[in-house]
Design an enzyme around this catalytic site. Structure first.
Site, PDB file in Angstrom:
ATOM      1  CG  ASP A  21      -1.800  -1.256   1.260  1.00  0.00           C
ATOM      2  OD1 ASP A  21      -2.153  -1.753   0.183  1.00  0.00           O
ATOM      3  OD2 ASP A  21      -2.081  -1.739   2.367  1.00  0.00           O
ATOM      4  CG  HIS A  49      -2.000  -2.236  -6.911  1.00  0.00           C
ATOM      5  ND1 HIS A  49      -1.049  -2.718  -7.777  1.00  0.00           N
ATOM      6  CD2 HIS A  49      -1.719  -2.799  -5.710  1.00  0.00           C
ATOM      7  CE1 HIS A  49      -0.238  -3.530  -7.124  1.00  0.00           C
ATOM      8  NE2 HIS A  49      -0.630  -3.619  -5.876  1.00  0.00           N
TER       9      HIS A  49
END
Ligand code: GDP
Ligand code: IMO
Ligand code: MG
Length: 446
Positions: A21, A49
């Site tokens: 992340d 994503h």
């Protein structure tokens, strides 16, 4: 004998250097115009994503982050584990929003996440988190804190071989039938054992075969030999961008094992996960969030349990793209980042979410660990050993200003520049990009 001539045009990779992340999706989307294909090589739908363009947010799990450009190939390589239902749902969702998804190619050798993999993931986590395995330090037992997307069980079957199903098998009814029948016999017995007194799910071969072949038919035109496809692109001098999923600290060999995922998340995963040799990759962008986050269990040496941690979590909207879980938050751990930059041979760093740190009076950066009364600047790639490490911090002044509109490093507040300089100096790799907001345009380049 015919010799292959040297290919022209570079291949590059975008790799997460922390616990995931870091903003890889945003950067891949930003860099994609310079490449003919964007290629995923590891992980599966555990990845989430995000790409934000003109206020529109796209959350991609299996589809490579180059998909928003109609002229690009978006390739899912052989090293990825693919839940075909999730993939088709994602493609349908994108198509409904007007995205041209015709460039999606799926390796015929990518392994298929079957429903029993997800059931096994769930049950294993339940067993591991039971009080029976709790310790004084970890009252929640020894679970990994997986995304329950079936990732570990699917990669385990890949290594076990006989019962594993690959995307190409979805198109071969006889092979599919043989494998699913064998798998169901083994999996049902295993799941009964794991479920103990509780009701275990029972998978019926005929139902699974119908499910899998139906999804296979819908994906038929996407399923290809992606190894030759990528080498053919390279022979034509086309450039290829590899998109890392998960991140170095979650790498099955080099991360905080056993609190990791089941694939090779560093640049080292690219050759195995795509068939493109590492020697073709001439630049590796290591993505570093300006602080640390981690989802799931396992050590996070710099973890914050106070108001500062809450503030960063809120400002950075640190809630999982895949599971919605609140992310654990801590100061930037440069011992970890230096190690993972080394593992992937990072040629440049992208420091992301720097804007989130605005307003904090002091910024702390971990430059060493204290372990057993000694200090070290070397990472400990073992989850249990790392539990005993304490951070040694270097403190620098924070910055007040909102930097969301800054587009040049020169125009950053002096304290933000000092912070970036410190990262550059400690890691020994230049900061090539800086993220100052989630939008594609909110990026400092060069
Ligand atoms: P990935 O898994 O590495 O692609 O990262 P995620 O998309 O899961 O998480 C990163 C989050 O931060 C997403 O919500 C992005 O939209 C957001 N983001 C990315 N870069 C920046 C940045 O520079 N600043 C801010 N404020 N948000 C960012
Ligand atoms: P992206 O690509 C953050 C973590 C899970 C868990 C561990 C194992 O979005 O950065 P798994 O389901 O893979 O068996 O879970 O790995 N994890 C991630 N954390 N970002 C990710 O991907 C992750 N992929 C896996 O939370 O701790
Ligand atoms: Mg993510």
């Amino acid at each position: 004998m015919e010799h292959r001539t040297n290919t022209t045009g570079e291949c590059a990779a975008v790799i997460g250097l922390q616990w995931g992340d870091e903003g890889k999706g945003k950067l891949v989307d930003l860099l994609a115009p310079d490449y003919a294909a964007v290629v995923r090589y590891n992980g599966g739908a555990n990845a989430g994503h995000s790409v934000v363009v003109g206020g529109e947010r796209y959350a991609l799990h299996l589809v490579p982050s180059g998909i928003l450009y109609p002229d690009k190939l978006a390739v899912i390589g052989n090293g990825v584990v693919v839940d075909p239902e999730v993939l088709l749902r994602e493609l349908d969702g994108l198509a409904q929003r007007g995205v041209d998804v015709s460039g999606l190619v799926l390796s015929d050798r990518a392994h298929v996440v079957m429903p029993y993999h997800k059931a096994e993931d769930e049950l294993r986590e339940r067993v591991l988190s039971s009080a029976q395995y709790a310790t004084k330090e970890q009252t929640t037992g020894r679970s990994i804190g997986t995304t329950k997307r079936g990732i570990g069980p699917c990669y385990a079957d890949k290594a076990q071989r006989a019962t594993a199903i690959r995307a190409g098998d979805l198109l071969r009814p006889e092979v599919l039938r043989r494998k699913v029948e064998l798998a169901c016999a083994i999996k049902n017995a295993m799941l009964r054992g794991l479920a103990a007194d509780d009701e275990a799910p029972e998978f019926k071969p005929a139902e699974l075969i119908a499910w899998a072949s139906g999804l296979g038919k819908r994906l038929e035109r996407n399923i290809k030999d992606t190894t030759y496809l990528l080498h053919d692109l390279r022979s034509q001098g086309k450039r290829v961008l590899f998109e890392g999923a998960n991140a170095a600290m979650l790498d099955v060999d080099h991360g905080t094992y056993p609190y990791v995922t089941s694939s090779s998340c560093t640049a080292g995963g690219i050759p195995a996960g795509t068939g493109v040799p590492g020697s073709e990759i001439s630049s590796v962008l290591g993505v570093v969030k300006a602080y640390s986050t981690r989802v799931g269990n396992g050590p996070l040496v710099t973890e914050l349990f106070d108001e500062t941690g809450n503030r960063i979590r809120e400002r950075g909207r640190e809630f999982g793209t895949t599971t919605g879980r609140p992310r654990r938050v801590g100061w930037l751990d440069l011992v970890a980042v230096k190690y993972s930059a080394m593992l992937s041979g990072a040629s440049g760093l992208a420091v992301t979410l720097l804007d989130v740190l605005a307003g904090l009076p002091t910024l702390r950066v971990c430059t060493e660990y204290r372990v057993g009364g000694r200090t070290t600047d070397r990472f400990l790639p073992d989850g249990d050993l790392l539990e005993g490490a304490e951070p040694v911090y270097t403190d620098v002044a924070g910055f007040e200003e909102d930097i969301g509109g800054v587009r040049s490093r020169r125009d950053l507040p002096p304290a933000a520049k000092v912070y970036l300089d410190l990262i550059e100096r400690m890691v020994g790799v230049r900061v090539a990009m800086v993220g100052v907001g989630p939008e594609r345009s909110q990026t400092i380049r060069g």
